[in-house]
Design an enzyme around this catalytic site. Sequence first.
Site, PDB file in Angstrom:
ATOM      1  N   ARG A   1       6.802  23.911 -39.986  1.00  0.00           N
ATOM      2  CA  ARG A   1       6.296  23.939 -38.527  1.00  0.00           C
ATOM      3  C   ARG A   1       5.550  22.732 -38.240  1.00  0.00           C
ATOM      4  O   ARG A   1       4.965  22.619 -37.043  1.00  0.00           O
ATOM      5  CB  ARG A   1       5.521  25.199 -38.382  1.00  0.00           C
ATOM      6  CG  ARG A   1       6.225  26.518 -38.081  1.00  0.00           C
ATOM      7  CD  ARG A   1       5.357  27.547 -37.907  1.00  0.00           C
ATOM      8  NE  ARG A   1       6.082  28.528 -37.248  1.00  0.00           N
ATOM      9  CZ  ARG A   1       5.562  29.806 -37.111  1.00  0.00           C
ATOM     10  NH1 ARG A   1       4.170  30.174 -37.347  1.00  0.00           N
ATOM     11  NH2 ARG A   1       6.093  30.866 -36.387  1.00  0.00           N
TER      12      ARG A   1
ATOM     13  N   THR B   1      18.925  18.469 -41.840  1.00  0.00           N
ATOM     14  CA  THR B   1      20.223  19.250 -41.122  1.00  0.00           C
ATOM     15  C   THR B   1      20.593  18.723 -39.842  1.00  0.00           C
ATOM     16  O   THR B   1      20.433  19.586 -38.965  1.00  0.00           O
ATOM     17  CB  THR B   1      19.874  20.723 -41.233  1.00  0.00           C
ATOM     18  OG1 THR B   1      18.615  21.012 -40.564  1.00  0.00           O
ATOM     19  CG2 THR B   1      19.704  21.311 -42.886  1.00  0.00           C
TER      20      THR B   1
ATOM     21  N   HIS C   1      -4.176  27.194 -14.330  1.00  0.00           N
ATOM     22  CA  HIS C   1      -3.870  28.726 -14.281  1.00  0.00           C
ATOM     23  C   HIS C   1      -3.884  29.005 -15.822  1.00  0.00           C
ATOM     24  O   HIS C   1      -3.298  28.608 -16.729  1.00  0.00           O
ATOM     25  CB  HIS C   1      -2.537  28.856 -13.662  1.00  0.00           C
ATOM     26  CG  HIS C   1      -2.050  30.355 -13.440  1.00  0.00           C
ATOM     27  ND1 HIS C   1      -1.792  30.996 -14.431  1.00  0.00           N
ATOM     28  CD2 HIS C   1      -1.763  31.081 -12.262  1.00  0.00           C
ATOM     29  CE1 HIS C   1      -1.619  32.471 -14.230  1.00  0.00           C
ATOM     30  NE2 HIS C   1      -1.420  32.248 -12.840  1.00  0.00           N
TER      31      HIS C   1
ATOM     32  N   THR D   1      15.273  23.156 -41.374  1.00  0.00           N
ATOM     33  CA  THR D   1      15.607  24.173 -40.237  1.00  0.00           C
ATOM     34  C   THR D   1      16.847  24.276 -40.319  1.00  0.00           C
ATOM     35  O   THR D   1      17.846  23.459 -40.531  1.00  0.00           O
ATOM     36  CB  THR D   1      15.243  23.171 -38.865  1.00  0.00           C
ATOM     37  OG1 THR D   1      13.998  22.914 -39.177  1.00  0.00           O
ATOM     38  CG2 THR D   1      15.315  24.027 -37.741  1.00  0.00           C
TER      39      THR D   1
ATOM     40  N   TYR E   1       9.998   7.637 -31.422  1.00  0.00           N
ATOM     41  CA  TYR E   1      10.657   8.795 -30.576  1.00  0.00           C
ATOM     42  C   TYR E   1       9.393   9.600 -29.792  1.00  0.00           C
ATOM     43  O   TYR E   1       9.596  10.259 -28.959  1.00  0.00           O
ATOM     44  CB  TYR E   1      11.384   9.732 -31.382  1.00  0.00           C
ATOM     45  CG  TYR E   1      10.715  10.792 -32.270  1.00  0.00           C
ATOM     46  CD1 TYR E   1      10.276  11.917 -31.376  1.00  0.00           C
ATOM     47  CD2 TYR E   1      10.519  10.715 -33.566  1.00  0.00           C
ATOM     48  CE1 TYR E   1       9.631  13.095 -32.301  1.00  0.00           C
ATOM     49  CE2 TYR E   1       9.987  11.614 -34.182  1.00  0.00           C
ATOM     50  CZ  TYR E   1       9.362  12.917 -33.684  1.00  0.00           C
ATOM     51  OH  TYR E   1       8.826  13.754 -34.571  1.00  0.00           O
ATOM     52  N   LYS E   2       8.132   9.142 -30.324  1.00  0.00           N
ATOM     53  CA  LYS E   2       7.092   9.711 -29.405  1.00  0.00           C
ATOM     54  C   LYS E   2       5.697   8.819 -29.716  1.00  0.00           C
ATOM     55  O   LYS E   2       5.929   8.006 -30.513  1.00  0.00           O
ATOM     56  CB  LYS E   2       6.689  11.156 -29.581  1.00  0.00           C
ATOM     57  CG  LYS E   2       6.385  11.804 -30.911  1.00  0.00           C
ATOM     58  CD  LYS E   2       6.049  13.126 -30.945  1.00  0.00           C
ATOM     59  CE  LYS E   2       5.512  13.496 -32.449  1.00  0.00           C
ATOM     60  NZ  LYS E   2       5.043  14.765 -32.277  1.00  0.00           N
TER      61      LYS E   2
ATOM     62  N   CYS F   1      14.224  17.449 -34.631  1.00  0.00           N
ATOM     63  CA  CYS F   1      14.710  18.848 -34.730  1.00  0.00           C
ATOM     64  C   CYS F   1      14.768  19.473 -33.446  1.00  0.00           C
ATOM     65  O   CYS F   1      15.235  20.491 -33.099  1.00  0.00           O
ATOM     66  CB  CYS F   1      13.728  19.716 -35.478  1.00  0.00           C
ATOM     67  SG  CYS F   1      14.240  19.957 -37.168  1.00  0.00           S
TER      68      CYS F   1
ATOM     69  N   LYS G   1      12.403  30.106 -36.196  1.00  0.00           N
ATOM     70  CA  LYS G   1      12.227  28.565 -36.021  1.00  0.00           C
ATOM     71  C   LYS G   1      12.998  27.533 -34.985  1.00  0.00           C
ATOM     72  O   LYS G   1      12.375  27.008 -34.261  1.00  0.00           O
ATOM     73  CB  LYS G   1      12.583  27.990 -37.696  1.00  0.00           C
ATOM     74  CG  LYS G   1      12.596  26.551 -37.660  1.00  0.00           C
ATOM     75  CD  LYS G   1      11.649  25.661 -37.623  1.00  0.00           C
ATOM     76  CE  LYS G   1      11.705  24.184 -37.046  1.00  0.00           C
ATOM     77  NZ  LYS G   1      10.671  23.364 -37.485  1.00  0.00           N
TER      78      LYS G   1
ATOM     79  N   ASN H   1      11.533  25.440 -31.230  1.00  0.00           N
ATOM     80  CA  ASN H   1      11.933  24.155 -30.916  1.00  0.00           C
ATOM     81  C   ASN H   1      12.538  24.210 -29.627  1.00  0.00           C
ATOM     82  O   ASN H   1      12.445  23.610 -28.888  1.00  0.00           O
ATOM     83  CB  ASN H   1      12.793  23.712 -31.980  1.00  0.00           C
ATOM     84  CG  ASN H   1      12.006  22.897 -33.187  1.00  0.00           C
ATOM     85  OD1 ASN H   1      10.549  22.784 -33.022  1.00  0.00           O
ATOM     86  ND2 ASN H   1      12.453  22.377 -33.960  1.00  0.00           N
TER      87      ASN H   1
ATOM     88  N   ARG I   1      -2.104  31.277 -17.412  1.00  0.00           N
ATOM     89  CA  ARG I   1      -0.832  31.604 -18.153  1.00  0.00           C
ATOM     90  C   ARG I   1       0.249  30.485 -17.689  1.00  0.00           C
ATOM     91  O   ARG I   1       1.394  30.619 -18.108  1.00  0.00           O
ATOM     92  CB  ARG I   1      -0.485  32.950 -17.712  1.00  0.00           C
ATOM     93  CG  ARG I   1      -1.208  34.172 -18.233  1.00  0.00           C
ATOM     94  CD  ARG I   1      -0.681  35.423 -17.853  1.00  0.00           C
ATOM     95  NE  ARG I   1      -0.955  35.685 -16.255  1.00  0.00           N
ATOM     96  CZ  ARG I   1      -2.137  35.855 -15.754  1.00  0.00           C
ATOM     97  NH1 ARG I   1      -3.267  36.080 -16.573  1.00  0.00           N
ATOM     98  NH2 ARG I   1      -2.286  35.797 -14.588  1.00  0.00           N
TER      99      ARG I   1
HETATM  100  N1  SAJ Z   1       8.080  15.378 -25.629  1.00  0.00           N
HETATM  101  C1  SAJ Z   1       7.991  15.498 -24.048  1.00  0.00           C
HETATM  102  N2  SAJ Z   1       7.072  16.088 -23.400  1.00  0.00           N
HETATM  103  C2  SAJ Z   1       6.274  16.954 -23.923  1.00  0.00           C
HETATM  104  C3  SAJ Z   1       6.500  16.978 -25.656  1.00  0.00           C
HETATM  105  C4  SAJ Z   1       7.185  16.321 -26.440  1.00  0.00           C
HETATM  106  O1  SAJ Z   1       8.837  14.500 -23.473  1.00  0.00           O
HETATM  107  O2  SAJ Z   1       5.446  17.576 -23.539  1.00  0.00           O
HETATM  108  C5  SAJ Z   1       9.142  14.790 -26.169  1.00  0.00           C
HETATM  109  C6  SAJ Z   1       8.572  13.910 -27.269  1.00  0.00           C
HETATM  110  O3  SAJ Z   1       8.091  12.583 -26.677  1.00  0.00           O
HETATM  111  C7  SAJ Z   1       9.520  13.622 -28.143  1.00  0.00           C
HETATM  112  C8  SAJ Z   1      10.312  15.026 -28.301  1.00  0.00           C
HETATM  113  O4  SAJ Z   1       9.838  15.676 -26.986  1.00  0.00           O
HETATM  114  O5  SAJ Z   1      10.399  12.663 -28.028  1.00  0.00           O
HETATM  115  C9  SAJ Z   1       9.892  15.938 -29.372  1.00  0.00           C
HETATM  116  O6  SAJ Z   1       8.400  15.775 -29.766  1.00  0.00           O
HETATM  117  P1  SAJ Z   1       7.673  17.023 -30.205  1.00  0.00           P
HETATM  118  O7  SAJ Z   1       6.150  16.554 -30.090  1.00  0.00           O
HETATM  119  O8  SAJ Z   1       7.921  17.961 -29.083  1.00  0.00           O
HETATM  120  O9  SAJ Z   1       8.165  17.437 -31.447  1.00  0.00           O
HETATM  121  P2  SAJ Z   1       8.583  17.144 -32.755  1.00  0.00           P
HETATM  122  O10 SAJ Z   1       9.974  16.696 -32.951  1.00  0.00           O
HETATM  123  O11 SAJ Z   1       7.817  15.805 -33.288  1.00  0.00           O
HETATM  124  O12 SAJ Z   1       8.158  18.397 -33.704  1.00  0.00           O
HETATM  125  C10 SAJ Z   1       8.769  19.600 -33.372  1.00  0.00           C
HETATM  126  C11 SAJ Z   1       7.653  20.443 -33.442  1.00  0.00           C
HETATM  127  N3  SAJ Z   1       8.193  21.812 -32.913  1.00  0.00           N
HETATM  128  C12 SAJ Z   1       7.340  22.491 -31.821  1.00  0.00           C
HETATM  129  O13 SAJ Z   1       6.411  22.061 -31.547  1.00  0.00           O
HETATM  130  C13 SAJ Z   1       7.721  23.662 -31.294  1.00  0.00           C
HETATM  131  C14 SAJ Z   1       7.037  20.593 -34.811  1.00  0.00           C
HETATM  132  O14 SAJ Z   1       6.304  21.770 -34.892  1.00  0.00           O
HETATM  133  C15 SAJ Z   1       8.276  21.055 -35.617  1.00  0.00           C
HETATM  134  O15 SAJ Z   1       7.796  21.099 -37.162  1.00  0.00           O
HETATM  135  C16 SAJ Z   1       9.286  19.940 -35.799  1.00  0.00           C
HETATM  136  O16 SAJ Z   1       9.840  19.825 -34.460  1.00  0.00           O
HETATM  137  C17 SAJ Z   1      10.312  20.091 -36.505  1.00  0.00           C
HETATM  138  O17 SAJ Z   1      10.678  19.340 -37.661  1.00  0.00           O
HETATM  139  O18 SAJ Z   1      11.170  21.131 -36.334  1.00  0.00           O
END
Ligand code: SAJ
Length: 411
Positions: free
Chosen positions: A150, A83, A240, A117, A312-313, A256, A202, A206, A242
Amino acid sequence: MKKICILGLGHIGLPIAAILSTKGFKIVGVDINSKLIKKIRKGIIEKKEPGLESIVKSGLESGNLKVQGVPEPADVFIICVPTPLLNNQQNLNAIKNAIKSILSLLRKNNLVIVESTIPVGTTKNIVAPLLKKSGLKVGKNLFLAHCPERVLPGNILEELIKCNRIIAGINIASTKIAKTLYKNFVKGEIIETDTTTAEIVKLMENTYRDVNIALANELSVLTEKIGVDIYKAIDLANKHPRIDIHKPGPGVGGHCVGTSSYSISNILPNFSKLIRLARKINEERPKIIVQKVKKIVKNIPCPKIAILGVAYKGNINDTSNTPAIPIIKGLKKIGYKIKIHDPLVKIFDEDIVKLKDAVLKSDCILILAAHKQFTNINPNKIKGLMRHHYVIDSCNILDKTKWQNKGFKIT
Ligand code: SAJ
């Protein structure tokens, strides 16, 4: 519930299909991409996920998993199609087409699940009315649920089983029947709710990530100004009980996270200032990285930049919405020579070369994805190949002291 048809064999659909094929179900995996189907049939899985290739292969060999271009009658239909954003709105064409493709196949007491999503209200206002065209009564003799995925790319198979899940039927009967299905493979908690809550939860998850990454990105600019190492500062702050500050990076890619922020802020744009600002901060990250390179190589004639990592990561081979693309474009626009190395990515718009070729006669290494292979790079071996010894590690993957000790200027 014996036969399950899964529509969309991307990073969510294929792992679900493979796992369910090991749980006593007959799985029909469907995708409109005929090349993808051919590859899966041969056991070639392009999106690398730990354990995926072997589980798909054994599913295919057992006969419990088959993949094809069109759906067929089944007890359950699970929709896992993308989506993506189009003009800052989630495009639901793939969902609508998936539903249209099963309308004539639906039979009494079938269950339809949407894992994709989706914007708030989609299950009730778009999916249910479309399903009614089958002639069946949604909630009475055709069950419908939204069970948002998720799983984290890079760890999908484990998270499919381990993650707590939210199950939201269009009515209680739908929730119960969907829950029975998920109990077959989910070890986490399975929590029941209504479809609108599930949809926003959801998107909230994100968006939480996007906003927190933006905070980390903003803090990294501030700490740089005062000469403090952001990563050390975050480590200390996270002691910390929290606090959980995320990691700054080259930008937010993937399927997403950014999409969810747009989708959630479309509900009430004037009351989503924080979310929209966070998105803007993250979307500006590639520009900040380009500026950083520019500052470092400003006195070098015809600089050559070795880019390491375009996924992308880290530790995945997926380049969806990768921040590497705007960064590469930005660097090329200035006129810098670019060579790219990524040990995982095979298909990309630009040429991918070996590490040695990427760093040869380069002035600056720019790390854009935290692949663990980069931690094994021996700075001694690289040093002699380079013209200048600058490193910008935008993912904090390298051992700074080790590289500094070998004469690199690393930021
Ligand atoms: N990133 C950062 N700093 C961070 C974490 C991530 O710069 O501390 C960047 C990553 O390098 C990447 C982007 O953010 O470019 C997204 O990476 P991610 O690991 O945060 O997430 P995705 O897109 O691989 O997967 C997310 C996840 N959502 C959450 O953790 C809340 C996953 O659980 C979902 O299922 C997925 O989106 C989805 O398809 O919705």
